[in-house]
Design a protein around this motif. Sequence first.
Motif, short mmCIF file in Angstrom:
data_model
loop_
_atom_site.label_atom_id
_atom_site.label_comp_id
_atom_site.label_asym_id
_atom_site.label_seq_id
_atom_site.Cartn_x
_atom_site.Cartn_y
_atom_site.Cartn_z
N ASN A 754 -7.74 0.38 11.46
CA ASN A 754 -8.29 1.56 10.78
C ASN A 754 -7.25 2.66 10.64
OD1 ASN A 754 -11.15 1.23 10.01
ND2 ASN A 754 -11.34 0.60 12.13
N TRP A 755 -6.38 2.79 11.61
CA TRP A 755 -5.31 3.79 11.51
C TRP A 755 -4.38 3.46 10.33
CZ3 TRP A 755 -4.48 8.47 12.23
CH2 TRP A 755 -3.18 9.01 12.22
N LYS A 756 -4.13 2.17 10.15
CA LYS A 756 -3.29 1.77 9.00
C LYS A 756 -4.00 2.11 7.69
CE LYS A 756 -0.09 -1.52 10.86
NZ LYS A 756 0.83 -2.56 10.48
N PHE A 757 -5.33 1.96 7.67
CA PHE A 757 -6.09 2.33 6.46
C PHE A 757 -5.93 3.82 6.18
CE2 PHE A 757 -9.25 -1.33 7.17
CZ PHE A 757 -8.52 -2.15 6.33
N VAL A 758 -6.04 4.63 7.23
CA VAL A 758 -5.94 6.09 7.06
C VAL A 758 -4.58 6.45 6.47
CG1 VAL A 758 -5.82 8.28 8.32
CG2 VAL A 758 -7.63 6.64 8.86
N GLU A 759 -3.52 5.87 7.05
CA GLU A 759 -2.16 6.14 6.54
C GLU A 759 -2.04 5.67 5.09
OE1 GLU A 759 0.17 3.99 9.45
OE2 GLU A 759 0.88 5.88 10.30
N GLY A 760 -2.60 4.49 4.81
CA GLY A 760 -2.52 3.93 3.46
C GLY A 760 -3.25 4.80 2.44
N LEU A 761 -4.45 5.29 2.81
CA LEU A 761 -5.22 6.14 1.89
C LEU A 761 -4.48 7.44 1.60
CD1 LEU A 761 -8.81 5.61 3.36
CD2 LEU A 761 -8.05 4.95 1.08
N LEU A 762 -3.86 8.01 2.64
CA LEU A 762 -3.12 9.27 2.44
C LEU A 762 -1.93 9.04 1.51
CD1 LEU A 762 -2.87 12.23 3.21
CD2 LEU A 762 -1.41 11.56 5.11
N LYS A 763 -1.24 7.93 1.73
CA LYS A 763 -0.09 7.63 0.88
C LYS A 763 -0.52 7.39 -0.57
CE LYS A 763 3.93 4.75 0.46
NZ LYS A 763 4.64 3.55 0.85
N GLU A 764 -1.65 6.68 -0.74
CA GLU A 764 -2.16 6.42 -2.08
C GLU A 764 -2.53 7.73 -2.78
OE1 GLU A 764 -5.49 3.63 -4.31
OE2 GLU A 764 -5.35 3.52 -2.13
N CYS A 765 -3.12 8.65 -2.01
CA CYS A 765 -3.50 9.95 -2.58
C CYS A 765 -2.25 10.71 -3.04
CB CYS A 765 -4.26 10.77 -1.54
SG CYS A 765 -4.74 12.38 -2.15
N LYS A 766 -1.23 10.68 -2.22
CA LYS A 766 0.03 11.36 -2.57
C LYS A 766 0.61 10.78 -3.85
CE LYS A 766 4.71 12.11 -0.83
NZ LYS A 766 5.68 11.77 0.25
N MET A 767 0.64 9.44 -3.94
CA MET A 767 1.22 8.79 -5.12
C MET A 767 0.41 9.09 -6.38
SD MET A 767 2.19 5.18 -3.29
CE MET A 767 2.19 4.20 -4.77
N LYS A 768 -0.93 9.04 -6.24
CA LYS A 768 -1.79 9.26 -7.42
C LYS A 768 -1.67 10.69 -7.95
CE LYS A 768 -5.44 5.84 -7.67
NZ LYS A 768 -4.91 4.73 -6.94
N THR A 769 -1.73 11.68 -7.03
CA THR A 769 -1.65 13.08 -7.49
C THR A 769 -0.28 13.37 -8.08
OG1 THR A 769 -1.15 13.70 -5.20
CG2 THR A 769 -3.40 14.03 -5.93
N LYS A 770 0.75 12.80 -7.48
CA LYS A 770 2.11 13.01 -8.00
C LYS A 770 2.22 12.43 -9.41
CE LYS A 770 6.92 11.75 -7.02
NZ LYS A 770 7.80 10.95 -6.14
N ARG A 771 1.69 11.24 -9.59
CA ARG A 771 1.75 10.59 -10.91
C ARG A 771 0.98 11.43 -11.95
NH1 ARG A 771 0.53 5.44 -13.45
NH2 ARG A 771 1.20 5.88 -15.57
N MET A 772 -0.22 11.90 -11.55
CA MET A 772 -1.02 12.71 -12.48
C MET A 772 -0.28 13.98 -12.89
SD MET A 772 -4.80 12.24 -10.77
CE MET A 772 -5.71 13.28 -11.92
#
Length: 1296
Positions: A754-772
Amino acid sequence: MSATMSGSGSAPCRFAHYFIICGIDNETGLEPDALAGENFDQSPLKRTFKSKVLAHYPENIECSPFDQDAVNMLCMPKGLSFRTQRDSRTPQFHSFLITREDGSRTYGFVHTFYEEVTSPQICSAMQTLHQMHQAEHNTSAHNCPSSSSSSSSSSSSMDSLASSLDEVESPSSSSSQGGRRSCGCSGEGYDSVRDTLYVSKAMCLITPMPFMHACKRFLSQMHLAVTSHQPPPLPLESYVYNILYEVPLPPPGRSLKFHGVYEPILCQRPGVGELPLADFPLGEAFRLLGVENLVQLFTCVLLEMQILLYSQDYQRLMVVAEGITTLLFPFQWQHVYVPILPASLLHFLDAPVPYLMGLQSKEGTDRSKLELPQEANLCFVDVDNHCIELPEDFPQFPNRTEFIQELSEVLLSFGLSPTEGNASPEPAVSTQSSTLEKELKSTSLRELVDDKRNGNLGGEALDMLELLQGNPTLERLQALAKRTGVKVARLEALAAGQKAVGDEGVGGRSPVEEEELRNAKLNVQLREVFAARFATMFADYESFVIQNSPDLESWLTNREQMHNFDKASFLSDQPEPYLPFLSHFIETQMFATFIDNKIMSQWEEKEPLLRVFDGRIEKARLYNVRAPSLRSSVYQKCTVLKESAQAIEQRLRKIDHTAIHPHLLDMKIGQGKYQQGFFPKLQADVLASGPTNKWSNRTCSTQRRVDRHRQQNEHLVLDNDLKEKYMQEARNLGKNLRQPKLSDLSPAVIAQTNWKFVEGLLKECKMKTKRMLVEKMGREAVELGHGEANITGLEENTLIASLCDLLERIWSHGLLVKQGKSALWSHLLQYQAREEKNELLSESPVSNGQERRKLESSVGLPALRVSVIQDMRHIQNMGEIKTDVGRARAWIRLSLEKKLLSQHLKQLLSNQALTKKLYKRYAFLRCEEEKEQFLFHLLSLNAVDYFCFTSVFTTIMIPYRAVIIPIKKLSNTMTTSNPWLCVSGVLGDSGTLQITKNVLEMTFDRQNLGKLTTVQLGHDNSGLLAKWLVDCVMVRNEITGHTYKFPCGRWLGKGVDDGSLERVLIGEFVVPCNDDEGGRGAKTPPLQRSPSQIRRISITSLTGRGNKPTTVQIQESIGEAVNNIIKHFHKPEKERGSLTVLLCGEGGLVWALEQFFQHGFRSARIFQKNVFVWDFYERVVALMENADQIGDLQEIPEPLGPNCESFCRYVNAVNNMPRNIGKDGKFQLLVCLGARDRLLPQWLPLLAEGPVNTRMYEENALLRDKLTVSSLVGVLETLNDFPITLETSFTKSVEL
């Protein structure tokens, strides 16, 4: 021939790696399986008990380590199953797969059967359990407990899922007595004296490649050997040893024959240039779901949604999962892949990542009671009921109708119906099963008779004949004959009978082999149709791959920062109908990996799927020059169906290799004694290792190196640290889940996952907002004249939909309580309920989280109330949205458009008591540091303007507020006349709205007008104080808060200014300023506004000022205005915005031409009246019309012709219309009409010459410079190529 390919060290080139037996351990006895979600209300016969791996051979293989827990869990996913003589004990077959950490897979094939329990201790334990169960129910007979799934709202979503799966029992366990039946207690129960107890046992083969049919036939023959009246021809060890050590994998492009206990078994492997091996019957997947449903499911998988397959039959789950992933060629599923999810791993459904999982349903379980943690982006596939539930906002696969038609034709050519569930479903194994396997389903072995039709012989004869047909020497034959007690004299008669039956198959093959050949041909033809679609859609993908790294190391180092694929150019090259699907698909991980593999193929060997795909595209190019039909969406059928089927048929008709036959081993005599119906304990020492001759070891070590290299390529094993770091990083979101460690289910491991999921979700959020941000800012920079556009409206919508999906996944992680399908909307509803309760208690408006938002220059407009609840109510009032998922997405879009998304979510999460109630401790939303970073990333989106709510919900009713702000001079704030207003936007106009006298403010509801462009403002000139000096009009969308300012700065009234009673004002977007949120300073440049200064003040009042534009500035402004209009038409239609602004706004065409006509205009006052350009036009028309009477014919240029006539007609039409728009308004209208009807370049030379020109313009005026006029005509002619359309607010009442 390939019989020499054997040896204990040669695992990679062996057909099978392990042979395994799972079942009950008589020593440990009955252990309840707590992880399987136990339900103690059930009869003991229906409960799940732990199974054990009783034996596996060999002990371990270096290249494929034995994972005991995983194998046990997947061999018997619901643990041990008990039956009595009254119950059905039909054997079952299912498959599974284990994905290793490097992404490679091994396949398991399981044959489950029932064996009588001989242990008195286990029988007695079952009897005791049953008596306890009976006593319990007798005491509670009058108050039958309710089912565990109707739990309170605070129960875990996962727990209730587990209980709902266990809730419904199979009918055989229910009592026929009404009262007790509902309690789930068995009426007949178990009595150790009266009943015979049976328990499930499983035989399993683990193989490196999915040879499903071959493994299934081998295992069913092994089971037949155990249950047959006669012992098998050889000890079972011989057959196990043979398949483990003496049967090799067939080489690519070759076929292989090896021997089971009774029948020879065939398998084949595709060649290097063919589609990779896929042995699961695709025809079965199509039969279960139907073509239409399967294509929809396929599209969901391509778009990497969460896919949950649901069926009572494990093999069906596997057939559909493997079938659908097989069809992805040349792409590969990159996320969680667990086709059979054991009951102990239900927490995997909590994973906030894309997944493809299979869940076993129990007989009679109601789908509506299945509470799943996340459903917003879920595709739920009910395999047994042949139906699927699709996510919302779902783009269709390109050419879907023609594609379904082509697949249907292939199925019909094999006698299968393209609609779901038409063939009669078989309850046990899979649809196409040999007659031999059908015998296994019967409870009595006596039915195994020589029927002379389907190739069956009586048990004894069959045992013998199949063995003898394959063995080379008579000595061997006689030895075996003696051992089995069959007389050799009978052989000829048996062979003759078998031959007669065999002739009924085609070409000497048995019906079983014919069926397998038919399946293989159907499989490959269906797959070819799918592969051909991708070959058509991505035929030119290489042209858009960006390869700008000198070497692999530098590419890997900068991988995350680089664009590898020119998405915008690729999309612009595609047919319009393909865009909704393709714009989503090119954002997926599977497409990114495909492009990464393409780039890496510059430096290392091509990945196998990519090599095959590129080869096909190259071949298609040779046969067909595709360039002319590049953008065509005409459907192209697959052309290689026949030859692909022929390749398989040739391999199966002509066997390339035959493996060594099973033979007697060097065994201890007397062990492994045959006992009918019981699987014997095999001699471990003879099965521990294979033959050890040096030559075969050497051969296989070479083969192992080749195979390992191939398998590494095939599964993207990255041996290099850099590759591991950069290539896997993007996929790490689900890494632990893609390769679940089934062996360790401790709380610590689950917490780490679950900790890996949390890190993964945060990273995905960073990548998506940056791309937008990057894409959106890139586009806005283009509008300011910098760089190239690299985002389309379609792409922007895709990115926002992707953000909505991410937020749903974050809100689903670690969820305890949910109402409806959307986790985010469920949280919002709970928050709303609490806030409204507090509001009632305090008897004051909801103040929590409310602020009043200020606007720049929003003088006159009351502050807009901003709150989470307020925006929720707006969404709840929208009748067009019917689902919770839709409401959540609309709320996200609205918050994003209002630049309040981060602020709203922060407010929502500030209620910590609610968050604790709704979420488990490990949930993303309860990780404080990550939550803060997440909100900060969302806050960065405030730097750009989105219209993602306004542009999507185009049919909803929206309340607008309009305020007219006069210039406060003496009594000019008051007017006795009756004012009116008409607001226009890109989607329509409001119609004429009467405003109450001297109120100057009004609200009105209209269907969404889109971005606002113009306001028509006027009055009826009645009363004493009819003249009115208006500063501006403010209009606000009360849902989005978007405010538009329409500057005026001029009089409305007869005998003042230009005498206008009506003006058309051009809007500018007012940017909100949020003091508290740090979004200040990051503003989008405003849109063009109503022309200022010159347009607003009469020409004569400009005399004496030093701000007159120079001739160069005027010429440049005309060129820029024309350029902006041309650019407008070069944009895709959906992204063009308002043409009105480019024509009439500040810096627009009308404004620029007015500067041109004002240059050198004589500014003397005639009887103290202002002179306007329109006065000049009227005089020119008067001169043209009265030329004959005045007698000045010689001064008018020849020929007069149609240009003069059209100019006069247009000016008169504008003058004669009933609207009183003033002289500047008339000039604006004439320019717009001239541009629309391509007349401006023809009118300009008429105005440049003649007596009126010399009287009203000074000598140095631009209008009197022939060269300037000529170049201006050339510039204006460029507009003739474009279809200029005008808003009705301009053209109404004009009669031409």
